[in-house]
Structure formats: structure tokens, C-alpha cells
Design an enzyme around this catalytic site. Structure first.
Site, PDB file in Angstrom:
ATOM      1  N   ASP A 130      37.222  37.164 -19.604  1.00 40.45           N
ATOM      2  CA  ASP A 130      36.774  36.702 -18.334  1.00 40.45           C
ATOM      3  C   ASP A 130      35.696  36.757 -19.490  1.00 40.45           C
ATOM      4  O   ASP A 130      34.535  36.563 -19.980  1.00 40.45           O
ATOM      5  CB  ASP A 130      36.462  38.091 -18.067  1.00 40.45           C
ATOM      6  CG  ASP A 130      35.670  38.443 -17.521  1.00 40.45           C
ATOM      7  OD1 ASP A 130      35.152  37.154 -16.981  1.00 40.45           O
ATOM      8  OD2 ASP A 130      35.298  38.841 -16.032  1.00 40.45           O
ATOM      9  N   LYS A 137      30.357  29.225 -10.618  1.00 41.56           N
ATOM     10  CA  LYS A 137      29.384  29.878 -11.499  1.00 41.56           C
ATOM     11  C   LYS A 137      28.462  29.020 -13.139  1.00 41.56           C
ATOM     12  O   LYS A 137      27.565  28.461 -13.013  1.00 41.56           O
ATOM     13  CB  LYS A 137      29.666  31.054 -12.579  1.00 41.56           C
ATOM     14  CG  LYS A 137      29.506  32.416 -11.483  1.00 41.56           C
ATOM     15  CD  LYS A 137      29.954  33.035 -12.664  1.00 41.56           C
ATOM     16  CE  LYS A 137      30.536  34.751 -12.139  1.00 41.56           C
ATOM     17  NZ  LYS A 137      29.253  35.164 -11.363  1.00 41.56           N
ATOM     18  N   GLN A 153      31.386  34.347 -17.450  1.00 44.44           N
ATOM     19  CA  GLN A 153      29.725  33.847 -17.594  1.00 44.44           C
ATOM     20  C   GLN A 153      29.322  33.349 -19.198  1.00 44.44           C
ATOM     21  O   GLN A 153      28.568  32.997 -19.378  1.00 44.44           O
ATOM     22  CB  GLN A 153      29.119  35.777 -18.187  1.00 44.44           C
ATOM     23  CG  GLN A 153      28.347  36.416 -16.462  1.00 44.44           C
ATOM     24  CD  GLN A 153      27.453  35.534 -15.406  1.00 44.44           C
ATOM     25  OE1 GLN A 153      26.804  35.555 -15.970  1.00 44.44           O
ATOM     26  NE2 GLN A 153      28.490  36.984 -14.442  1.00 44.44           N
ATOM     27  N   CYS A 164      28.393  44.838  -9.777  1.00 44.56           N
ATOM     28  CA  CYS A 164      29.468  45.135 -10.286  1.00 44.56           C
ATOM     29  C   CYS A 164      29.768  45.460 -11.807  1.00 44.56           C
ATOM     30  O   CYS A 164      30.549  45.295 -12.249  1.00 44.56           O
ATOM     31  CB  CYS A 164      30.033  43.920  -9.887  1.00 44.56           C
ATOM     32  SG  CYS A 164      30.041  43.084  -7.718  1.00 44.56           S
ATOM     33  N   HIS A 204      33.000  43.253 -16.177  1.00 38.66           N
ATOM     34  CA  HIS A 204      32.751  43.538 -14.625  1.00 38.66           C
ATOM     35  C   HIS A 204      34.210  43.811 -13.868  1.00 38.66           C
ATOM     36  O   HIS A 204      34.786  44.433 -14.312  1.00 38.66           O
ATOM     37  CB  HIS A 204      33.160  41.974 -14.473  1.00 38.66           C
ATOM     38  CG  HIS A 204      32.803  41.307 -12.885  1.00 38.66           C
ATOM     39  ND1 HIS A 204      33.964  41.907 -12.004  1.00 38.66           N
ATOM     40  CD2 HIS A 204      31.265  41.281 -12.792  1.00 38.66           C
ATOM     41  CE1 HIS A 204      32.633  41.648 -10.593  1.00 38.66           C
ATOM     42  NE2 HIS A 204      31.665  40.737 -11.306  1.00 38.66           N
TER      43      HIS A 204
HETATM   44  N1  PMP Z   1      33.794  38.672 -14.332  1.00 39.90           N
HETATM   45  C1  PMP Z   1      32.138  38.275 -15.199  1.00 39.90           C
HETATM   46  C2  PMP Z   1      31.838  38.995 -16.213  1.00 39.90           C
HETATM   47  C3  PMP Z   1      31.339  37.797 -13.832  1.00 39.90           C
HETATM   48  O1  PMP Z   1      30.171  37.594 -14.224  1.00 39.90           O
HETATM   49  C4  PMP Z   1      32.184  38.420 -12.353  1.00 39.90           C
HETATM   50  C5  PMP Z   1      31.027  37.268 -11.664  1.00 39.90           C
HETATM   51  N2  PMP Z   1      30.501  38.085 -10.594  1.00 39.90           N
HETATM   52  C6  PMP Z   1      33.358  37.826 -12.254  1.00 39.90           C
HETATM   53  C7  PMP Z   1      34.032  38.455 -13.539  1.00 39.90           C
HETATM   54  C8  PMP Z   1      33.796  37.877 -11.106  1.00 39.90           C
HETATM   55  O2  PMP Z   1      34.057  36.452 -10.646  1.00 39.90           O
HETATM   56  P1  PMP Z   1      34.255  35.635  -9.137  1.00 39.90           P
HETATM   57  O3  PMP Z   1      33.248  36.523  -8.331  1.00 39.90           O
HETATM   58  O4  PMP Z   1      33.833  34.116  -9.207  1.00 39.90           O
HETATM   59  O5  PMP Z   1      35.823  36.118  -8.579  1.00 39.90           O
END
Ligand code: PMP
Length: 416
Positions: A210, A236, A213, A374, A133
Site C-alpha cells: 500500500d 494524495k 503515503q 483510519c 490503514h
Molecule cells: N492506505 C493508506 C496508507 C492511506 O493513507 C489511505 C488514505 N488515507 C488509503 C490507503 C486509502 O486511500 P484512498 O482513500 O485514496 O482509497
């Protein structure tokens, strides 16, 4: 309940009872029952989490860690209990390793800035994967540029699986940290983290995971994964927005300088210098998101009440049902077919733009996400503009899958 592979699985009526805990799922959108399949962007919240936030403001509200007064002590206790709950949830060794952040992005930025100040020199390297991401690319890009260091990328194949065989070759004595997602948000790939940390450990290189997910769908044990940092977001996993967790091994956190300065993170201050508070407070400048932490604790209770194994089985059942129902539709193409997947169904319909499909699904009450999610480098690798992503949670049901199928059929008819 029925016994399946030694896991007690809730039956259909129990899943419906859980679903009833989510008030928003009763909503109608554009005249249709809402089918919420954008869980990878953010999950919905059960009434227990919503009530925790209301109760906080009605009965507990006071700033934490600073008042001698009773209300402040009660609210501090509740806040610190939430930390302990998060610690147990991911099986961290100590509450000092649990830092409240705004979310995953904030947690990764904290590590990127703080770690690079202490450990990154010109010519050094940070290794990330091709599945990341933007939140696990851009902070590293900024700090490597600042320090004259470089980003290296662990590649993937067309299925969306990392080429683990190349991992060792990409590591050298210039590599200072490895940052990799547990689960890909755009393709759903579950990465073999234990294998990666085992190799990294042989080279003595810290690993940041990270877990944004992963945590909502899988049992996560940071000691078993043997990672040095693990980041995730409350929103999430049924919790509120604006709260997340950074797990960091004390060994590293003690060596890293503070990320932000302010109240709470200091021991003493004068105009020449300051000394910093002990862990975890050294990394928590300012008044924290107290009701967010309490809401997150309730979300953890809720997930644990159902059980992460049951949740995983339920979600993979819904994912496979959807894949089965959609794969015969004209032009359907699955994007991301790794052997180990989470309940993220990314797909394209031949000749149709994902955005147009997304708009027509929304007109029929079905909320999906379209675009690059993203993860622009993932889309560039696949040579596609984006995908349509249906991401499942345990509170979805078979009717949701059928409504998605019917809406997609209609969208294809209209657009073809
Ligand atoms: N890493 C991953 C794999 C994500 O899916 C996301 C959110 N889409 C993020 C980081 C960022 O998370 P946040 O917007 O809650 O900071």
C-alpha cells in the site's frame, strides 16, 4: 538552486514559486491565512493539474478505446500516454502492469477479491502488519472470512516500527499473500519494504504494498522494491480524486480472474460465457476516469519537474522544524518515533482531547486531522483515542510551521 549531497535543491524563492501554483493556498480560513497541514488526507492541486481537467473537457472529451472518430482516438492516446507516464513514474516493466483504479482502496479491493477467488482456500493465511490503514485490513478480513482463511498480523513496537525479526516466523506454507504499507499514514513510519520482499521471495509468497503515503514523498521503484502489487491514489500526490493505480506483475494479473465485469474488459460475450480482454483492460470494466488519468499524468510531471529527492528533503526539513518548535510546548508528546519517517507529525498534548485541539487550530486557520486516521488498531495498540496529525507537503513553508506553533500555544492556553 544549491547543491546538497549531489541533489540540486531549489532555494527559498523557488519553493515560493511552486507554492504560488496552488491557488487554494491563498485562501483565508476564519480570518487567518490557510495553513494546510492535512496533506496525508489529500494534497492540494497545482493550477497545471486543474487546467488539464478544464482542457480535457474543452478540447478532448470523447470516450476512449471505442470510437473510430478522431476525437475518440485523440482522447484514447492521451489516456494511454497517462498510463505510460504512471508506468515510468514507478519504473514498472510494462504498461500492461498498470491498471487505473479509483484509488488505493479500490486497488487493494481489486487484488483482495480477485486473488482470493483464485488462490485462497480454507485454512490459508493472509499476513498484514500492525500499521495498516483500514483499507489494507478490511478487504482482507472480508475475503478471508468468505474463504474460511485467516488474517495474521506482523506486530510493531512503541515507536511504531514493525518487528521485522518476527516476519519469517509468521510465514508458513499456509501464507498466500502479504499486504503491507510502504509508509504509515498515522505515524509516518517508513517500512523496510526491500527487506520484507526479499524474505517473502525466499518463501515464494507475493507481496502487495500500500503505497498511498509513499508515492507523494519518495522515489518509488517497483522493480527495485521487488513487490508483486503496488497501490496508490492520485489525490494524495497533487492529482484529482477518483483515480489511482494498481501495479501488478503480469505473472499474477494473468492468473487472476477479473474483479468487475462490464464493457471494455471483455473480448467476446455470449449468454453462456465471455472471454476477457488482455491486460490491463481485463481489470478496467466500464468507462474510466479519463480526465482523472490525464490530471494524474500532469501531477506526475509536476512532481518529477521538482524531483522526488528534492521534495523529500524539503518535506523532512519542514517536519523536523515543526518537531523542533513544538516539542518544548507544555504536554507535547510525539506519537510515532520510528528511525525512518515520512513528514507526518502525529502528537498529543497531555490532558487535552485531540478533537478539541483540532477545533481550536482550525479557528486559527490551521487545518490538521484529528482522530484515529483510519488506523484504529494502531491507536488501540498505543492505548490512545487518536492523535493530532500535521502532515507536510513541499508547498508548505516556514511561516506555516510558525503559525501552527502559535495556534497550538493558544489552544493549550485556552484548554488548560
Ligand atoms: N492506505 C493508506 C496508507 C492511506 O493513507 C489511505 C488514505 N488515507 C488509503 C490507503 C486509502 O486511500 P484512498 O482513500 O485514496 O482509497
Amino acid at each position: 538552486m544549491k547543491l546538497n549531497n549531489k541533489i540540486l535543491l531549489p532555494d527559498a524563492s523557488e519553493w515560493e514559486r511552486y507554492r504560488n501554483d496552488f491557488p487554494i493556498l491563498k485562501k483565508r480560513i476564519n480570518g487567518y491565512p490557510l495553513v494546510y497541514l492535512d496533506n496525508a488526507a489529500t494534497s492540494q492541486k497545482p493550477r497545471q493539474v486543474i487546467q488539464t481537467i478544464v482542457d480535457y473537457y474543452e478540447t478532448l472529451n470523447a470516450n476512449v478505446h471505442r470510437g473510430v472518430h478522431t476525437l475518440s482516438q485523440i482522447s484514447t492516446d492521451a489516456f494511454e500516454q497517462a498510463r505510460i507516464k504512471a508506468q515510468a513514474f514507478i519504473n514498472a516493466e510494462s504498461h500492461r502492469e498498470i491498471i487505473f483504479t479509483k484509488g488505493t482502496s479500490n486497488a487493494i479491493n481489486l487484488v483482495a477479491y480477485s486473488f482470493s477467488r483464485a488462490f485462497l482456500s480454507p485454512g490459508d493465511e493472509v499476513l498484514v502488519s500492525a500499521l495498516e490503514h483500514h483499507s489494507n485490513i478490511v478487504p482482507w478480513q472480508i475475503v478471508t472470512k468468505e474463504r474460511g482463511a485467516h488474517l495474521r498480523i506482523l506486530p510493531m513496537n512503541e515507536k511504531g516500527e514493525l518487528l521485522i525479526g518476527q516476519f519469517s516466523n509468521l510465514i508458513s506454507d499456509k501464507t498466500k499473500i502479504i499486504a503491507i504499507s510502504h509508509v504509515s499514514n498515522s505515524l509516518g513510519t517508513v517500512n523496510p519494504i526491500s527487506e520484507l520482499t526479499r524474505i517473502a521471495r525466499q518463501h515464494g509468497i507475493p507481496v502487495l504494498i500500500d503505497g498511498a503515503q509513499a508515492v507523494p514523498h519518495l522515489k518509488v521503484d517497483v522493480q527495485a522494491l521487488d513487490c508483486d502489487f503496488y497501490c496508490f491514489s492520485g489525490h494524495k500526490m497533487l492529482g484529482p480524486t477518483g483515480i489511482g493505480i494498481l501495479f501488478g506483475k503480469e505473472e499474477w494479473l494473468n492468473k487472476m480472474p477479473p474483479f468487475e465485469g462490464g464493457g471494455e474488459m471483455i473480448q467476446s460475450v455470449n449468454y453462456n460465457d465471455s472471454t476477457y480482454n488482455e491486460l490491463p483492460f481485463k481489470f478496467e470494466a466500464g468507462t474510466p476516469h479519463i480526465e482523472g488519468a490525464l490530471g494524474l499524468a500532469t501531477a506526475i510531471d509536476y512532481l518529477l519537474h521538482i524531483g522526488m529527492d528534492s521534495i523529500h528533503q524539503r518535506e523532512m526539513f519542514l517536519y523536523k522544524l515543526a518537531l523542533n518548535r513544538l516539542s518544548d510546548l507544555p504536554g507535547f508528546k510525539l506519537v510515532g518515533s520510528a528511525s525512518d519517517k515520512s513528514p507526518v507529525l502525529s502528537f498529543l498534548i497531555d490532558g487535552l482531547h485531540p478533537y478539541d485541539v483540532g477545533v481550536l487550530l482550525d479557528k486559527q486557520g490551521v487545518a490538521v486531522r484529528t482522530g484515529h486516521h483510519c488506523t484504529q488498531p494502531v491507536m488501540d495498540f498505543m492505548q490512545i483515542p487518536g492523535t493530532i496529525r500535521a502532515s507536510f507537503s513541499f508547498y508548505n513553508n516556514e511561516d506555516d510551521v510558525l503559525q501552527l506553533e502559535a495556534a497550538l500555544k493558544k489552544a493549550i492556553q485556552i484548554l488548560s
